[in-house]
Write a protein that holds these residues in place. Structure first.
Motif, PDB file in Angstrom:
ATOM      1  N   UNK A  27       0.837  -1.205   0.000  1.00  0.00           N
ATOM      2  CA  UNK A  27       0.000   0.000   0.000  1.00  0.00           C
ATOM      3  C   UNK A  27       0.873   1.258   0.000  1.00  0.00           C
ATOM      4  N   UNK A  28       0.244   2.380  -0.394  1.00  0.00           N
ATOM      5  CA  UNK A  28       0.993   3.620  -0.582  1.00  0.00           C
ATOM      6  C   UNK A  28       1.613   4.125   0.725  1.00  0.00           C
ATOM      7  N   UNK A  29       0.908   3.972   1.847  1.00  0.00           N
ATOM      8  CA  UNK A  29       1.421   4.469   3.127  1.00  0.00           C
ATOM      9  C   UNK A  29       2.713   3.719   3.499  1.00  0.00           C
ATOM     10  N   UNK A  30       2.694   2.388   3.390  1.00  0.00           N
ATOM     11  CA  UNK A  30       3.891   1.609   3.730  1.00  0.00           C
ATOM     12  C   UNK A  30       5.023   1.905   2.745  1.00  0.00           C
ATOM     13  N   UNK A  64      -3.732   6.985   2.249  1.00  0.00           N
ATOM     14  CA  UNK A  64      -2.644   6.222   1.621  1.00  0.00           C
ATOM     15  C   UNK A  64      -2.696   4.740   1.996  1.00  0.00           C
ATOM     16  N   UNK A  65      -3.397   4.403   3.081  1.00  0.00           N
ATOM     17  CA  UNK A  65      -3.485   2.978   3.457  1.00  0.00           C
ATOM     18  C   UNK A  65      -4.498   2.243   2.583  1.00  0.00           C
ATOM     19  N   UNK A  66      -5.325   2.991   1.858  1.00  0.00           N
ATOM     20  CA  UNK A  66      -6.339   2.358   1.012  1.00  0.00           C
ATOM     21  C   UNK A  66      -5.936   2.353  -0.454  1.00  0.00           C
ATOM     22  N   UNK A  67      -4.739   2.844  -0.748  1.00  0.00           N
ATOM     23  CA  UNK A  67      -4.268   2.864  -2.143  1.00  0.00           C
ATOM     24  C   UNK A  67      -3.066   1.971  -2.264  1.00  0.00           C
TER      25      UNK A  67
END
Ligand code: FES
Ligand code: FES
Length: 177
Positions: A27-30, A64-67
């Motif tokens: 995911x984008x956040x990680x 960002x956790x959902x992308x």
């Protein structure tokens, strides 16, 4: 076994061109935290509720956790690091400081990102509009009231700064120069 192929993505991150090999299920956040080392984007709930991971993609606030990171290929991403000047703080950040809009600061990067978008869309946001934006962010330790105050103070300062920057131009137009 679930396959997780690696894909090369190229995108604009905080004004810089970036090209990275990324696992397609990351995911984008990680990705931002672990691979780009931009740890200002926080991760709380990891399922789209708390708002701590909010970043701008193409100028709009997203979780960002959902992308998936691969979804930002060829796009523009702005994190809290990207809205912070090289020296000092932005007007909004300074207002959060002066109006005590934060305590531990865990929720703050996401809140700042969402309010940055609001201030871009509305030079004079109402307290209701600010509260509406804040309703997408969970804060465990500070009162939301000071965040509303901080955003109102920042909006006024930004309007004042814009007016004084435009004043000489207006005088010139009036004087026929
Ligand atoms: S970590 Fe993404 S919304 Fe909570
Ligand atoms: S300031 Fe601590 S969670 Fe919001």
């Amino acid at each position: 076994m679930i396959s997780n192929p690696v894909k090369t993505i190229a995108f604009n991150l905080n004004g810089q061109h970036v090209q990275e090999d990324v696992q397609s299920r990351l995911n984008l956040a990680d990705f931002l935290r672990q691979q780009c080392h931009l740890t200002g984007t926080h991760v709380g709930c990891e399922h789209g509720v708390c708002g701590a991971c909010t970043v701008l993609v193409e100028g709009r606030a997203v979780r960002a956790c959902l992308m998936l990171a691969v979804q930002v290929d060829q796009k523009t991403v702005t994190t809290v690091e990207g809205i912070t000047p090289e020296r000092g703080l932005s007007v909004l950040q300074e207002s959060f400081w002066s109006e005590h809009g934060l305590q531990c600061g865990f929720c703050t990067p996401g809140v700042l990102i969402s309010l940055t978008q609001l201030l871009k869309d509305h030079a004079s946001p109402s307290p209701e509009q600010i509260r509406d934006v804040l309703s997408g962010h969970l804060c465990r330790c500070t009162g939301y009231q000071n965040m509303v105050k901080a955003c109102m103070v920042a909006a006024k300062r930004m309007r004042d700064e814009l007016a004084s920057a435009q004043a000489p131009v207006l005088h010139e137009v009036k004087d026929g120069h």
